[in-house]
Design a protein around this motif. Sequence first.
Motif, PDB file in Angstrom:
ATOM      1  N   HIS A 275      49.628  50.643  46.031  1.00  0.00           N
ATOM      2  CA  HIS A 275      49.583  51.318  44.731  1.00  0.00           C
ATOM      3  C   HIS A 275      51.002  51.579  44.214  1.00  0.00           C
ATOM      4  CE1 HIS A 275      45.271  53.145  45.243  1.00  0.00           C
ATOM      5  NE2 HIS A 275      45.266  51.858  44.972  1.00  0.00           N
ATOM      6  N   GLN A 276      51.837  52.127  45.075  1.00  0.00           N
ATOM      7  CA  GLN A 276      53.187  52.485  44.675  1.00  0.00           C
ATOM      8  C   GLN A 276      54.018  51.250  44.336  1.00  0.00           C
ATOM      9  OE1 GLN A 276      54.306  55.512  44.082  1.00  0.00           O
ATOM     10  NE2 GLN A 276      52.344  56.427  44.670  1.00  0.00           N
ATOM     11  N   LYS A 277      53.846  50.175  45.097  1.00  0.00           N
ATOM     12  CA  LYS A 277      54.597  48.950  44.824  1.00  0.00           C
ATOM     13  C   LYS A 277      54.231  48.366  43.467  1.00  0.00           C
ATOM     14  CE  LYS A 277      55.388  47.491  49.616  1.00  0.00           C
ATOM     15  NZ  LYS A 277      55.033  46.508  50.675  1.00  0.00           N
ATOM     16  N   ILE A 278      52.936  48.352  43.165  1.00  0.00           N
ATOM     17  CA  ILE A 278      52.490  47.826  41.869  1.00  0.00           C
ATOM     18  C   ILE A 278      53.013  48.706  40.744  1.00  0.00           C
ATOM     19  CG2 ILE A 278      50.477  47.373  40.412  1.00  0.00           C
ATOM     20  CD1 ILE A 278      48.975  46.576  42.984  1.00  0.00           C
ATOM     21  N   ALA A 279      52.938  50.021  40.925  1.00  0.00           N
ATOM     22  CA  ALA A 279      53.410  50.946  39.890  1.00  0.00           C
ATOM     23  C   ALA A 279      54.909  50.763  39.630  1.00  0.00           C
ATOM     24  CB  ALA A 279      53.110  52.386  40.304  1.00  0.00           C
ATOM     25  N   ARG A 280      55.685  50.589  40.698  1.00  0.00           N
ATOM     26  CA  ARG A 280      57.126  50.363  40.516  1.00  0.00           C
ATOM     27  C   ARG A 280      57.387  49.044  39.790  1.00  0.00           C
ATOM     28  NH1 ARG A 280      57.499  52.843  45.743  1.00  0.00           N
ATOM     29  NH2 ARG A 280      57.400  50.804  46.758  1.00  0.00           N
TER      30      ARG A 280
ATOM     31  N   MET B 144      55.455  47.637  37.602  1.00  0.00           N
ATOM     32  CA  MET B 144      55.103  47.812  36.187  1.00  0.00           C
ATOM     33  C   MET B 144      56.158  48.627  35.444  1.00  0.00           C
ATOM     34  SD  MET B 144      52.391  46.058  35.731  1.00  0.00           S
ATOM     35  CE  MET B 144      53.167  44.936  36.911  1.00  0.00           C
ATOM     36  N   ASN B 145      56.810  49.553  36.168  1.00  0.00           N
ATOM     37  CA  ASN B 145      57.926  50.339  35.611  1.00  0.00           C
ATOM     38  C   ASN B 145      57.519  51.102  34.347  1.00  0.00           C
ATOM     39  OD1 ASN B 145      60.580  51.287  35.712  1.00  0.00           O
ATOM     40  ND2 ASN B 145      61.294  49.723  34.273  1.00  0.00           N
ATOM     41  N   LEU B 146      56.322  51.688  34.377  1.00  0.00           N
ATOM     42  CA  LEU B 146      55.838  52.522  33.285  1.00  0.00           C
ATOM     43  C   LEU B 146      55.556  53.923  33.832  1.00  0.00           C
ATOM     44  CD1 LEU B 146      53.325  49.994  31.669  1.00  0.00           C
ATOM     45  CD2 LEU B 146      55.594  50.613  30.805  1.00  0.00           C
ATOM     46  N   SER B 147      55.473  54.898  32.944  1.00  0.00           N
ATOM     47  CA  SER B 147      55.237  56.262  33.426  1.00  0.00           C
ATOM     48  C   SER B 147      53.842  56.437  34.004  1.00  0.00           C
ATOM     49  CB  SER B 147      55.466  57.276  32.301  1.00  0.00           C
ATOM     50  OG  SER B 147      54.630  57.003  31.196  1.00  0.00           O
ATOM     51  N   GLU B 148      52.888  55.590  33.586  1.00  0.00           N
ATOM     52  CA  GLU B 148      51.534  55.647  34.133  1.00  0.00           C
ATOM     53  C   GLU B 148      51.052  54.267  34.539  1.00  0.00           C
ATOM     54  OE1 GLU B 148      52.039  59.278  31.820  1.00  0.00           O
ATOM     55  OE2 GLU B 148      51.951  57.262  31.009  1.00  0.00           O
ATOM     56  N   THR B 149      50.482  54.181  35.726  1.00  0.00           N
ATOM     57  CA  THR B 149      49.751  52.996  36.162  1.00  0.00           C
ATOM     58  C   THR B 149      48.433  53.470  36.751  1.00  0.00           C
ATOM     59  OG1 THR B 149      51.776  51.751  36.658  1.00  0.00           O
ATOM     60  CG2 THR B 149      49.731  50.976  37.662  1.00  0.00           C
ATOM     61  N   ALA B 150      47.335  53.006  36.194  1.00  0.00           N
ATOM     62  CA  ALA B 150      46.001  53.438  36.643  1.00  0.00           C
ATOM     63  C   ALA B 150      45.335  52.314  37.418  1.00  0.00           C
ATOM     64  CB  ALA B 150      45.136  53.832  35.442  1.00  0.00           C
ATOM     65  N   PHE B 151      44.670  52.687  38.506  1.00  0.00           N
ATOM     66  CA  PHE B 151      43.917  51.730  39.314  1.00  0.00           C
ATOM     67  C   PHE B 151      42.440  52.106  39.221  1.00  0.00           C
ATOM     68  CE2 PHE B 151      48.173  52.025  41.009  1.00  0.00           C
ATOM     69  CZ  PHE B 151      48.523  50.704  41.207  1.00  0.00           C
ATOM     70  N   ILE B 152      41.645  51.204  38.675  1.00  0.00           N
ATOM     71  CA  ILE B 152      40.231  51.494  38.443  1.00  0.00           C
ATOM     72  C   ILE B 152      39.388  50.656  39.398  1.00  0.00           C
ATOM     73  CG2 ILE B 152      38.352  51.445  36.766  1.00  0.00           C
ATOM     74  CD1 ILE B 152      40.400  51.829  34.580  1.00  0.00           C
ATOM     75  N   ARG B 153      38.545  51.364  40.153  1.00  0.00           N
ATOM     76  CA  ARG B 153      37.669  50.697  41.119  1.00  0.00           C
ATOM     77  C   ARG B 153      36.249  51.189  40.919  1.00  0.00           C
ATOM     78  NH1 ARG B 153      36.194  52.209  46.372  1.00  0.00           N
ATOM     79  NH2 ARG B 153      37.642  53.955  46.254  1.00  0.00           N
ATOM     80  N   LYS B 154      35.289  50.295  40.952  1.00  0.00           N
ATOM     81  CA  LYS B 154      33.883  50.659  40.788  1.00  0.00           C
ATOM     82  C   LYS B 154      33.400  51.450  41.998  1.00  0.00           C
ATOM     83  CE  LYS B 154      32.697  46.342  40.068  1.00  0.00           C
ATOM     84  NZ  LYS B 154      31.879  45.136  39.782  1.00  0.00           N
ATOM     85  N   LEU B 155      32.741  52.579  41.736  1.00  0.00           N
ATOM     86  CA  LEU B 155      32.174  53.362  42.838  1.00  0.00           C
ATOM     87  C   LEU B 155      30.889  52.734  43.367  1.00  0.00           C
ATOM     88  CD1 LEU B 155      32.723  57.037  41.616  1.00  0.00           C
ATOM     89  CD2 LEU B 155      34.070  55.731  43.261  1.00  0.00           C
ATOM     90  N   HIS B 156      30.186  52.020  42.484  1.00  0.00           N
ATOM     91  CA  HIS B 156      28.936  51.365  42.877  1.00  0.00           C
ATOM     92  C   HIS B 156      28.987  49.905  42.420  1.00  0.00           C
ATOM     93  CE1 HIS B 156      27.485  55.401  43.681  1.00  0.00           C
ATOM     94  NE2 HIS B 156      27.837  55.742  42.456  1.00  0.00           N
ATOM     95  N   PRO B 157      28.466  48.985  43.202  1.00  0.00           N
ATOM     96  CA  PRO B 157      28.529  47.557  42.847  1.00  0.00           C
ATOM     97  C   PRO B 157      27.905  47.232  41.497  1.00  0.00           C
ATOM     98  CG  PRO B 157      27.841  47.832  45.127  1.00  0.00           C
ATOM     99  CD  PRO B 157      27.837  49.201  44.514  1.00  0.00           C
ATOM    100  N   THR B 158      26.943  48.043  41.076  1.00  0.00           N
ATOM    101  CA  THR B 158      26.265  47.764  39.807  1.00  0.00           C
ATOM    102  C   THR B 158      27.038  48.281  38.596  1.00  0.00           C
ATOM    103  OG1 THR B 158      24.971  49.801  40.071  1.00  0.00           O
ATOM    104  CG2 THR B 158      23.983  47.753  40.879  1.00  0.00           C
ATOM    105  N   ASP B 159      28.094  49.067  38.829  1.00  0.00           N
ATOM    106  CA  ASP B 159      28.895  49.559  37.720  1.00  0.00           C
ATOM    107  C   ASP B 159      29.598  48.405  37.015  1.00  0.00           C
ATOM    108  OD1 ASP B 159      28.190  52.143  38.307  1.00  0.00           O
ATOM    109  OD2 ASP B 159      29.999  52.594  39.453  1.00  0.00           O
ATOM    110  N   SER B 160      29.918  48.639  35.731  1.00  0.00           N
ATOM    111  CA  SER B 160      30.589  47.599  34.950  1.00  0.00           C
ATOM    112  C   SER B 160      31.949  48.090  34.488  1.00  0.00           C
ATOM    113  CB  SER B 160      29.739  47.228  33.727  1.00  0.00           C
ATOM    114  OG  SER B 160      30.443  46.347  32.875  1.00  0.00           O
ATOM    115  N   PHE B 161      32.920  47.173  34.475  1.00  0.00           N
ATOM    116  CA  PHE B 161      34.239  47.507  33.964  1.00  0.00           C
ATOM    117  C   PHE B 161      34.262  47.516  32.438  1.00  0.00           C
ATOM    118  CE2 PHE B 161      36.240  46.017  38.084  1.00  0.00           C
ATOM    119  CZ  PHE B 161      36.696  47.272  38.438  1.00  0.00           C
TER     120      PHE B 161
END
Length: 255
Positions: A35-40, A42-59
């Motif tokens: 997470h930290q490597k990707i955020a660095r 991107m070099n932005l003040s915010e980097t969000a990581f979104i993961r589905k809690l359930h397989p049926t969820d949709s992005f």
Amino acid sequence: MKLPIFIADAFTAQAFRGNPAAVCLLENKLDEDMHQKIAREMNLSETAFIRKLHPTDSFTQKNVNSTLTFVTLSGELKARKVEDGIVLDLPLYPAHYQDVHEVKDLIKTAIGDTMIQDIRYSPDTRKLLVRLSDAYDRSFLENLKVSTQDLLQIENTGKVRGLILTLKGEPGGQTQAFDFYSRYFAPWVGVAEDPVTGSAHTVLSSYWSQELGKKEMRAFQCSSRGGELAISLRPDGRVDIRGGAAVVLEGTLTA
């Protein structure tokens, strides 16, 4: 490993304005180091990581007024899509009177001899709200030089983690009218100045609603990028903050 990634500018309808954030979509959980490597990277003040809690969820969510709930490290965040942007459902935090003598060195270091109308403190968010004199206008706030690096030298004991400078709005005239303006600084957490700050407006909304006697307001954050927010205080003690969003980059991250 290939991951879908986007850069979106929030609280604006125009690219390269508002608050830029990277959004990375995950099918599987990553460790914190990645997470930290990707955020660095991107070099932005915010980097969000979104993961589905359930397989049926949709992005994807295309239905207007439908609500998505995000489970974050800071608690649940609810957002819904509306015709003219995204609405964030956030708590409302009161700001209490603050003794000027306790923070005079901090304020003096930040803004020098700038005239002050009011000072408040939010213990819930550890944000200090400093209202500048009504004698100033928007251009003064936009051009004000704030010594953020020097703030780190002031004895603070962790009480203040964010500095909000705010100013009463002006009549619209030939330009769009805003109820209040602001800028936000948080060098204590590594952010010299945040372009547009939803969390700061959970405090600003409470303060200006009382000062102006209004539940519906329009706000402008006067950073170099600038951002517009529509604010609606709710009867349940929360606040809806609405803003536009512009996706400026869409691609694949290879790690």
